[in-house]
Design an enzyme around this catalytic site. Structure first.
Site, PDB file in Angstrom:
ATOM      1  N   MET A  25      40.431  44.495  45.747  1.00 55.60           N
ATOM      2  CA  MET A  25      39.181  43.781  46.075  1.00 55.60           C
ATOM      3  C   MET A  25      38.415  43.397  44.821  1.00 55.60           C
ATOM      4  SD  MET A  25      37.598  45.489  49.460  1.00 55.60           S
ATOM      5  CE  MET A  25      37.854  47.121  48.805  1.00 55.60           C
ATOM      6  N   THR A  26      38.259  42.098  44.666  1.00 58.97           N
ATOM      7  CA  THR A  26      37.452  41.541  43.581  1.00 58.97           C
ATOM      8  C   THR A  26      36.000  41.922  43.785  1.00 58.97           C
ATOM      9  OG1 THR A  26      38.945  39.726  43.216  1.00 58.97           O
ATOM     10  CG2 THR A  26      36.642  39.322  42.683  1.00 58.97           C
ATOM     11  N   GLN A 100      46.286  44.953  39.837  1.00 60.06           N
ATOM     12  CA  GLN A 100      46.761  43.716  40.459  1.00 60.06           C
ATOM     13  C   GLN A 100      46.735  42.562  39.448  1.00 60.06           C
ATOM     14  OE1 GLN A 100      44.759  41.303  43.484  1.00 60.06           O
ATOM     15  NE2 GLN A 100      46.559  41.539  44.782  1.00 60.06           N
ATOM     16  N   HIS A 177      50.232  39.516  42.489  1.00 64.60           N
ATOM     17  CA  HIS A 177      49.470  38.904  43.595  1.00 64.60           C
ATOM     18  C   HIS A 177      50.128  37.572  43.976  1.00 64.60           C
ATOM     19  CE1 HIS A 177      46.386  37.576  46.200  1.00 64.60           C
ATOM     20  NE2 HIS A 177      45.315  37.824  45.480  1.00 64.60           N
ATOM     21  N   TYR A 182      46.702  31.731  46.032  1.00 61.04           N
ATOM     22  CA  TYR A 182      46.548  31.645  44.583  1.00 61.04           C
ATOM     23  C   TYR A 182      47.854  31.145  43.949  1.00 61.04           C
ATOM     24  CZ  TYR A 182      42.153  33.725  45.733  1.00 61.04           C
ATOM     25  OH  TYR A 182      40.916  33.927  46.281  1.00 61.04           O
ATOM     26  N   ARG A 229      52.644  41.470  46.415  1.00 67.01           N
ATOM     27  CA  ARG A 229      51.810  41.221  47.597  1.00 67.01           C
ATOM     28  C   ARG A 229      52.014  39.789  48.081  1.00 67.01           C
ATOM     29  NH1 ARG A 229      45.341  41.851  49.177  1.00 67.01           N
ATOM     30  NH2 ARG A 229      45.879  43.243  50.866  1.00 67.01           N
ATOM     31  N   GLY A 315      40.667  47.440  52.932  1.00 66.38           N
ATOM     32  CA  GLY A 315      39.790  46.829  51.947  1.00 66.38           C
ATOM     33  C   GLY A 315      38.339  47.177  52.212  1.00 66.38           C
ATOM     34  N   ARG A 316      37.723  46.417  53.117  1.00 64.04           N
ATOM     35  CA  ARG A 316      36.276  46.517  53.291  1.00 64.04           C
ATOM     36  C   ARG A 316      35.779  47.924  53.608  1.00 64.04           C
ATOM     37  NH1 ARG A 316      36.564  41.203  56.878  1.00 64.04           N
ATOM     38  NH2 ARG A 316      38.652  42.096  57.062  1.00 64.04           N
TER      39      ARG A 316
END
Ligand SMILES: Cc1cc2nc3c(=O)[nH]c(=O)nc-3n(C[C@H](O)[C@H](O)[C@H](O)COP(=O)(O)O)c2cc1C
Length: 368
Positions: A25-26, A100, A177, A182, A229, A315-316
């Site tokens: 997570m950025t 990552q 990644h 991306y 990923r 994540g969150r």
């Protein structure tokens, strides 16, 4: 009955106390000029070291791969030193941490790049919809510049160099990644790769960049320290994959013999990636769901119980619950994260979410 998420994992390259991974997570808190992680980043990840495996936020291998303000790099000695403090903190807390490796390709803006450089991508295909965040707010995308063949090859070498720096910084491994629209997925997808050199033109051509990156990184630090990923059929960032099954089966078939540490699959879109790819992958598989709401404990348990993955990443929930495994184990209430504090800033919304043993955490528990 013990949750399958809480069982230890003993895989070919990973021995972990539980099957809960912290998803990358950025957080946008690095120094924007130097690309060095924030001084609190070591504390942030150490607080979350009870995860079986931590995958860091995306980190650029070349400043041309930087997607926005406050995204860290892993190129300079100062960046390596900054990350060294992070790995030391996590290891002291008993955790395992992978870095990552993230090049955003067209998902950036000249304001995010040195000297107002144009973003680079497989082909000059501009994002038409969602704007891109810069230090001057949200702006329309510009048309990216197509990488030359030599630039694509140099970028593959940048990934390998970043992996070497990750090992210097004390990381246990790296995750390439290849997801979420991306650079690597821009090479994989038909709508963003219109090249006619060996990095495009056919399915094998579209796979070439991803495979070359993974092979170069694996050659640099050993395949057992490398994860990949992917997010098959994920339409995020204006990706349109015409044949996700054909593309990802071929990718997984080509990568599987390398003997990587793991494959990390984000399930999104209609394709049903986990069920399709699981039988084709002989190593460790990490599942992840990416929906509008944070993924629940139950959803991860169902994936593990169905045998669709060995580990599941969150994540969150990890933003606001540094001790997520303990909360899953005890059924303790979960803190909700504050959306306005996700990106940028300092401790607030970063290192100040309470663990169960903390004063605020005890108060929450005694109320429940
Ligand atoms: C704030 C935030 C930043 C993210 N940054 C990254 C990232 O740098 N690299 C990546 O692969 N995924 C990134 N993701 C996607 C997450 O890894 C994960 O796939 C997603 O949050 C879904 O899992 P969840 O439902 O448990 O949150 C990010 C997600 C969030 C919420």
């Amino acid at each position: 009955m013990t949750s399958p998420l809480l069982l230890p994992y003993d895989g070919p390259h990973l021995t972990l106390p539980n099957r809960i991974a912290m998803a990358p997570m950025t957080r946008g808190r690095a120094d924007d000029v130097t690309g060095v992680p924030h001084p609190l980043t070591a504390e942030y990840y150490a607080q979350r070291a009870a995860a079986g495996l931590i995958v860091t936020e995306g980190i650029w291998p070349t400043v041309l791969g930087k997607g926005g303000p406050g995204i860290p790099g892993l190129v300079t000695d100062a960046q390596v030193d900054g990350w060294h403090a992070v790995t030391e903190g996590v290891h002291a807390a008993g955790g395992t941490i992978f870095a990552q490796l993230w090049h955003v390709g067209r998902m950036t803006h000249p304001l995010n790049l040195p000297d107002g450089a144009a973003p680079v991508a497989p082909s000059p295909v501009r994002i038409e919809g969602e704007p891109i965040y810069t230090n001057q707010g949200n702006l329309a995308h510009v048309t990216p510049r197509a990488m030359t063949t030599a630039e694509a090859e140099a970028t593959i070498a940048d990934f390998a160099a970043e992996a070497r720096n990750a090992v210097r910084a004390g990381f246990d491994g790296v995750e390439v990644h290849g997801a979420n629209g991306y650079l690597i997925q821009q090479f994989l997808a038909e709508n963003t790769n219109r090249r006619t050199d060996r990095f495009g033109g056919s399915r094998a051509g579209r796979l070439r960049f991803a495979l070359d990156v993974v092979e170069a990184v694996a050659a640099e630090i050993g395949p057992g320290r490398v994860g990949l990923r992917i997010s098959p059929h994920n339409p995020e960032n204006e990706i349109a994959e015409e044949d996700p099954q054909g593309t990802y089966r071929a990718l997984v078939d080509a990568v599987d013999p390398l003997g990587l540490a793991y494959l990390h699959v984000i399930e999104r879109g209609a394709y049903g990636a986990l069920a399709d790819l699981r039988p084709r992958w002989s190593g460790t598989l990490i599942g992840n769901f990416n929906g509008t709401e944070p993924t629940s404990q139950r959803a991860g348990e169902q994936v593990l119980a169905a045998g669709l993955a060995d580990l599941f990443s969150y994540g969150r929930l990890f933003i606001s619950n540094p001790d997520l495994p303990a909360r899953f184990a005890t059924g303790a209430p979960l803190n909700a994260h504050v959306p306005g504090l996700v990106y940028g800033g300092d401790a607030e919304g970063y290192t100040d979410y309470p663990a169960l043993g903390d004063r605020v955490g005890s108060a929450v528990r005694s109320l429940s």
